[in-house]
Every structure is written in C-alpha cells, then in structure tokens.
Design a protein around this motif. Structure first.
Motif, PDB file in Angstrom:
ATOM      1  N   THR A 182      -5.790  -3.286   3.415  1.00  0.00           N
ATOM      2  CA  THR A 182      -4.433  -3.061   3.919  1.00  0.00           C
ATOM      3  C   THR A 182      -4.371  -3.256   5.426  1.00  0.00           C
ATOM      4  O   THR A 182      -3.413  -3.830   5.961  1.00  0.00           O
ATOM      5  N   GLY A 187      -2.580  -6.500   5.109  1.00  0.00           N
ATOM      6  CA  GLY A 187      -1.306  -5.925   4.692  1.00  0.00           C
ATOM      7  C   GLY A 187      -0.174  -6.324   5.618  1.00  0.00           C
ATOM      8  O   GLY A 187      -0.390  -6.761   6.754  1.00  0.00           O
ATOM      9  N   GLY A 203       0.818  -1.206   0.000  1.00  0.00           N
ATOM     10  CA  GLY A 203       0.000   0.000   0.000  1.00  0.00           C
ATOM     11  C   GLY A 203       0.853   1.257   0.000  1.00  0.00           C
ATOM     12  O   GLY A 203       1.962   1.280  -0.510  1.00  0.00           O
TER      13      GLY A 203
END
Length: 239
Positions: free
Chosen positions: A190, A194, A117
């Motif tokens: 995310t 993530g 990201g």
C-alpha cells in the motif's frame, strides 16, 4: 521637505512562507462516508472468513511436508529411534515457512483486489491469518498420527518403528507467522503502490481561492499610468 512616498513592502504571491490570507481555511480531502465504511467492514469480514477456510490447505500441506519423528517400543517404554534427530524442530519450521508463504500470497491478493487498503482490511487479514493458523494446527494434529502413543506402540508390536504425533512446540511463533507476514506485506504494498490522497489546499472564506492582486493595486501604479504630482521629487502636492 518630507520623505518620498514609497509603498510598503508587499510579499510575493508565490512565497512559501507567506501566511494564508485572512478569512481562508484549509480544504481537507474528502473523507469516506458511512456507506463506504460499511462496505470496508463487509469486505474485511469476507477476507477473514476466506483466510480461515484457507487454513485447511495450510494444515494439509503441513501434514504432507512435515518430517516424521520415528519412535520404537520394547514392550516396557517408548523411545526415540534417533535421539539426535531434528525432525521435531523440522515440523515447527515447516509450519512457520508455510504460514509465511500463505501470509505473503493472501496480502498480495487482497491488495490487488482492493488497492486503496484501509484499517478494516488489515484487521481482516490479521484475524483471518490467525484463525487459519489455528485451523491448520488442528487439522494437522487430527489427521496425523494418533496422539495415544502407548496404544499405538502396543498395536505395532515390539521393535517396530512408528511415527510420533504431529505437534507444534513453538506454538506462539507458528500462530503469529501468517498474520504478521500478511500485515507487513500489505502495508508495504500500500505504501509503495497504493493511491495517494490529494494534498489539502487553502481556499477563501466562501470556499473559493483568493484572487491575486492586479496591476496598479498593491504593487504601485499600472504601467503607463500618470504619476502623482510631487512623487518624483518627493514634495507633497500643493493645494
């Protein structure tokens, strides 16, 4: 007589409330360098460009799926054939639903391609979604029925039903549906899936961890070492 000699209180080495050792400093995780930042900016620009082009697909789908508003003319004026119809609202709702779907899919694809990201990627998603929505709006109105209603009514003749131009009434909501959905979905993915940044660690003054006290230093004599004279009965050693 004097008080027995006792060592001062020493904190446990694993005490979470213990202050960091003198001369230590906090080692922060490695920050991305200029090359990585430049790569993120290039990727964000590519994402914005691709999503803008994807707006063509959104416009074509909107043109295909949006309900038509029927009109009719009596040679003096143009009227709605069904004054209680909801086709105009249906066109706005169709555009918003399609834009939300495009935002979800684009955010998921960007996350799969770039799991780490970053702010530039989110900005690229938002900008691309906004530009794609504007392009879709323009394509739908351009390829749809003509906006010259009077000329169209004269062309088809009296009493003949024809379609009204394809329009958006809630323009603000329609234009923001794609970018907002893309940002929310990407940030959620995310946060859930993530990679995690490493926790900061305390290091010594030269970047090395502090050594723990060994036996016989801060916590008294080592096991088996001879005791000092006079330590057992609390009397100082005689010269």
């Amino acid at each position: 007589m004097t008080a027995p000699l006792t060592p001062p209180h020493q904190p446990q080495p694993n005490d979470p409330w213990q202050a960091p050792p003198s001369g230590s400093h906090l080692v922060h995780p490695e920050q991305p360098g200029p090359d990585e930042r430049s790569a993120e900016l290039r990727q964000a620009a590519v994402i914005a460009a691709v999503l803008t082009v994807a707006g063509i697909g959104l416009g074509l789908l909107w043109l295909w799926l949006a309900p038509r508003v029927p009109l009719v003319s009596d040679d003096t004026a143009v009227f709605l054939k069904n004054s209680e119809g909801e086709e105009a609202i249906g066109a706005d709702g169709t555009f918003v639903l399609l834009a939300l779907a495009f935002g979800l899919v684009s955010a998921a694809v960007v996350f799969l391609l770039r799991r780490r990201g970053g702010i530039p990627l989110v900005v690229g998603l938002a900008l691309g979604g906004l530009l794609g929505s504007l392009l879709a709006w323009g394509i739908g109105t351009w390829l749809g029925p003509t906006s010259d209603v009077v000329a169209h009514a004269k062309e088809v003749g009296k009493g003949v039903t024809f379609d009204a131009p394809l329009e958006l009434h809630a323009v603000g909501a329609a234009m923001l549906a794609w970018p907002i959905a893309a940002m929310i979905v990407h940030l959620g993915l995310t946060a859930l899936f993530g990679p995690r940044d490493p926790e900061p660690e305390w290091a010594g003054s030269y970047g090395t961890p502090q050594a723990e006290p060994g036996p016989g230093t801060a916590f008294g004599p080592a096991p088996g070492a001879p005791a000092e004279p006079g330590a057992e009965d609390g009397r100082p050693e005689r010269p």
